[in-house]
Design an enzyme around this catalytic site. Structure first.
Site, PDB file in Angstrom:
ATOM      1  CB  CYS A   2      -0.941   0.101   1.052  1.00 53.47           C
ATOM      2  SG  CYS A   2      -1.976   1.378   1.184  1.00 53.47           S
ATOM      3  CD  GLU A 105      -1.899  -2.965  -4.135  1.00 52.65           C
ATOM      4  OE1 GLU A 105      -0.903  -2.711  -4.387  1.00 52.65           O
ATOM      5  OE2 GLU A 105      -1.986  -3.070  -2.764  1.00 52.65           O
TER       6      GLU A 105
END
Length: 234
Positions: A2, A105
DNA sequence: CCAGACGTTGTT
DNA sequence: GTCTGG
DNA sequence: CCAGACGTTGTT
DNA sequence: GTCTGG
């Protein structure tokens, strides 16, 4: 992993109620939160009271020689967070929530640019990442409060995009347990699981989010047509 | 003992 | 600060 | 995470 | 390739 996320929910008062952020904390709409930014977080005081504050994303341990260490510590692996010297102490006494409503992502593709995805709860509701925080005393009077986001194995819903994802606590009960100093470390560790597939939503977005300085609503725009993964030529 | 790391991801 | 490697 | 730099001397 | 800054 992340490395970028959003807190674009416009209803700030809902966020304050949901996460006990307090009345005075400034909450800005964020479309592209990047490492090094000040982020909306909830920590626990010595007296055990949850309170909202801004923490700089990128954990700087108290022993660090300079603050740049933080850029290397934006994530902590759930699988090893109780072993790593940089995180073990924080795991016992400085757990926190980091408030968000989605994360990004990047999907690597052969013969095409990396494709960013915006991943949310299936219902789009705000949530909390499981995090750790630290205080660093720099030269002069400089004091930095920093944090890191814990990551784990990606769930099946995201497997084709990436193999890691941030830990999203499932509900308010899990958030309270994570924050509670009385929760033993082994119990806290059990909370560090991937979000269930059925609670996970995802959408390919355009390239605006690639630039960490670009924090605008168009980060959430749909990927342009043809931006989806093309069938392999082989 | 001292010196040096202390982190994750992805790519080769 | 604390751990690992030499 | 991605984007962008990756250098020194001397002068303003 | 690797590091720094955002």
């Amino acid at each position: 992993m992340c490395g970028r996320y959003s807190l674009a929910t416009p209803a700030q008062n809902d966020l304050r109620a949901r996460f006990a952020l307090g009345e005075s904390l400034e909450i800005r709409r964020r479309f592209n939160v990047a490492p090094g930014d000040d982020v909306v977080a909830v920590t626990t005081s010595k007296e055990g009271v949850a309170r909202g504050e801004l923490l700089r994303w990128g954990l700087v341990p108290h022993w660090a020689k300079d603050a740049r260490t933080g850029f290397k510590m934006i994530n902590a692996r759930a699988e090893t967070v109780d072993e790593k010297p940089a995180y073990r102490g924080a795991l016992a006494t400085r757990r926190c929530l980091i408030v968000a409503d989605g994360f990004y992502e990047w999907q690597r593709r052969e013969g095409a640019p990396k494709l960013p995805w915006h991943v949310t709860r299936a219902d789009g509701a705000p949530f909390a990442f499981a995090g750790l925080w630290a205080i660093w005393h720099g030269p002069a009077e400089q004091v930095l409060r920093t944090c890191t986001i814990i990551t784990t194995q990606a769930n099946a819903r995201l497997a084709d995009v990436h193999d890691r994802m941030p830990v999203i606590l499932r509900d308010q009960g899990e958030e309270e347990a994570w924050l509670d100093h009385a929760t033993p470390v082994p119990v806290a560790l059990e909370l560090l699981r991937p979000l269930p597939d059925e609670l996970t939503g995802r959408r390919a977005v355009g390239p605006a989010v690639n630039d960490a300085r670009h924090d605008e609503p168009d980060c959430l725009d749909d990927a342009p047509a043809g931006g989806e993964p093309a069938p392999s030529l082989f």
